[in-house]
Design an enzyme around this catalytic site. Structure first.
Site, short mmCIF file in Angstrom:
data_model
loop_
_atom_site.label_atom_id
_atom_site.label_comp_id
_atom_site.label_asym_id
_atom_site.label_seq_id
_atom_site.Cartn_x
_atom_site.Cartn_y
_atom_site.Cartn_z
N HIS A 104 3.01 -2.94 2.90
CA HIS A 104 2.76 -1.74 2.09
C HIS A 104 1.68 -0.90 2.76
O HIS A 104 1.09 -1.31 3.76
CB HIS A 104 2.39 -2.11 0.65
CG HIS A 104 1.09 -2.82 0.48
ND1 HIS A 104 0.87 -4.11 0.93
CD2 HIS A 104 -0.09 -2.43 -0.09
CE1 HIS A 104 -0.36 -4.48 0.63
NE2 HIS A 104 -0.97 -3.48 0.02
N HIS A 150 -1.42 0.39 2.02
CA HIS A 150 -2.86 0.41 1.82
C HIS A 150 -3.61 0.22 3.14
O HIS A 150 -3.17 -0.52 4.02
CB HIS A 150 -3.28 -0.65 0.80
CG HIS A 150 -2.94 -0.27 -0.61
ND1 HIS A 150 -2.89 -1.17 -1.64
CD2 HIS A 150 -2.64 0.94 -1.16
CE1 HIS A 150 -2.58 -0.56 -2.76
NE2 HIS A 150 -2.43 0.73 -2.50
N ASP A 189 -6.18 -1.40 4.15
CA ASP A 189 -6.57 -2.72 4.63
C ASP A 189 -5.38 -3.52 5.14
O ASP A 189 -5.54 -4.67 5.57
CB ASP A 189 -7.34 -3.51 3.56
CG ASP A 189 -6.52 -3.80 2.32
OD1 ASP A 189 -5.72 -2.93 1.91
OD2 ASP A 189 -6.66 -4.90 1.74
N HIS A 190 -4.20 -2.90 5.13
CA HIS A 190 -3.00 -3.52 5.69
C HIS A 190 -2.44 -2.76 6.89
O HIS A 190 -1.68 -3.34 7.67
CB HIS A 190 -1.92 -3.66 4.61
CG HIS A 190 -2.29 -4.62 3.53
ND1 HIS A 190 -1.71 -5.85 3.37
CD2 HIS A 190 -3.24 -4.54 2.54
CE1 HIS A 190 -2.27 -6.49 2.35
NE2 HIS A 190 -3.19 -5.71 1.83
N HIS A 221 2.49 -3.42 -7.18
CA HIS A 221 1.21 -3.10 -6.56
C HIS A 221 1.26 -1.71 -5.96
O HIS A 221 0.37 -0.88 -6.19
CB HIS A 221 0.90 -4.16 -5.49
CG HIS A 221 -0.42 -4.00 -4.80
ND1 HIS A 221 -1.62 -4.17 -5.46
CD2 HIS A 221 -0.73 -3.70 -3.51
CE1 HIS A 221 -2.61 -3.97 -4.60
NE2 HIS A 221 -2.09 -3.68 -3.42
N ASP A 253 0.47 -8.05 -1.06
CA ASP A 253 -0.39 -8.07 -2.26
C ASP A 253 0.43 -8.12 -3.54
O ASP A 253 -0.04 -7.67 -4.60
CB ASP A 253 -1.28 -6.83 -2.29
CG ASP A 253 -2.40 -6.88 -1.26
OD1 ASP A 253 -2.51 -7.89 -0.54
OD2 ASP A 253 -3.16 -5.90 -1.15
N HIS A 264 -4.67 -12.16 0.90
CA HIS A 264 -6.09 -12.22 0.53
C HIS A 264 -6.49 -13.63 0.09
O HIS A 264 -5.67 -14.38 -0.46
CB HIS A 264 -6.41 -11.25 -0.61
CG HIS A 264 -6.33 -9.81 -0.23
ND1 HIS A 264 -7.40 -9.12 0.29
CD2 HIS A 264 -5.31 -8.93 -0.29
CE1 HIS A 264 -7.03 -7.86 0.52
NE2 HIS A 264 -5.77 -7.72 0.17
#
Length: 259
Positions: A56, A58, A60-61, A112, A133, A171
């Site tokens: 996805h 985001h 942090d990905h 998410h 996530d 995570h």
């Protein structure tokens, strides 16, 4: 033979590195930061990064994608429904893609984010799931874009995968998720035993992943919303009797957001 290792990033992210030891080729899942992958490649001369797998959009990905693509020329695979930097292959629900010789089925799991996808390798002995996530060990992702009904449906699809499926989420949230699971099902001995085990692991500096679908079905409250014990607790939180599993999910997700 594929080996899978976690490359820690930020405070609690894991970038999953798949390695074909024979061919000295590797792929990485959700590199929010390029540095851990660069450091691994520098420490392993002669290896090639062939694929960057994205679940996805985001930051942090995907934050390390552009740099890794520029440095290695790796193919970038990601959800068709989201803006993914440098994406080469746009994937929809039901698509199939091969990475390092492994065939993966793409599963659309909105909740998410709306375009979130998971990657499932249906090996008879060692099935694998990279779920970003959406599904966490003993938990699930926050609903930033989707609805409770969408996330419940997504988790139900993942819960239907084979028991032995290894669950690689993104995570290290397991201990906090298990604290919440203990609150939801205080009489569930498997939840308590898992909480105590993961507590020891984390004290020893050991990661808590991968999980398995069987373990999640036994201990993850978000996969157990049809269980009487979870429904009863949700009824108490809601102050009235809840009729559907989707409503139970929505109630405990709101509770977790404030836990």
């Amino acid at each position: 033979m594929i080996q899978i290792d976690a490359l820690p990033a930020f405070s609690d992210n894991y970038l999953w590195l798949l390695q074909d030891v024979t061919r000295r080729e590797c792929a990485v899942v959700d590199p929010g930061d390029a540095a851990p992958v660069e450091q691994w490649l520098q420490a392993h001369p002669g290896w090639t990064l062939t694929d960057i797998i994205i679940t996805h959009h985001h930051a942090d990905h995907v934050g390390g994608v552009a740099r890794l693509k520029a440095e290695t020329g790796a193919r970038v695979l990601g959800p068709a429904g989201e803006k993914i930097p440098q994406r080469d292959v746009a994937l929809e629900d039901g698509d199939r893609v091969t990475v390092l010789g492994l065939a993966f089925e793409v599963i659309h799991v909105p909740g998410h984010t709306l375009g979130h996808i998971a990657y499932f390798h249906a090996d008879a002995e060692h099935p694998l799931l990279f779920c970003g996530d959406t599904l966490f060990a003993a938990g699930c992702g926050r609903l930033f874009e989707g609805t409770p009904a969408q996330m419940h449906a997504s988790l139900s699809r993942l819960a239907a995968l084979p028991d032995r499926t290894a669950v690689y989420c993104a995570h290290e949230y397991t201990l906090s998720n298990l604290r919440f699971a203990c609150a939801v099902e205080p009489e569930n001995p498997q939840v308590r035993a898992r909480f105590e085990e993961v507590t020891r692991w984390r004290e020893q500096g050991r990661i808590s992943l991968p999980s398995s679908i069987a373990l999640e079905r036994a201990t993850n409250p978000f996969l157990r919303v049809s269980e009487t014990s979870v429904k009863k607790m949700a009824d108490e939180r809601n102050g009235q009797q809840i009729r559907t599993p989707e409503e139970v999910f929505a109630t405990i997700r709101r509770w977790k957001d404030q836990f």
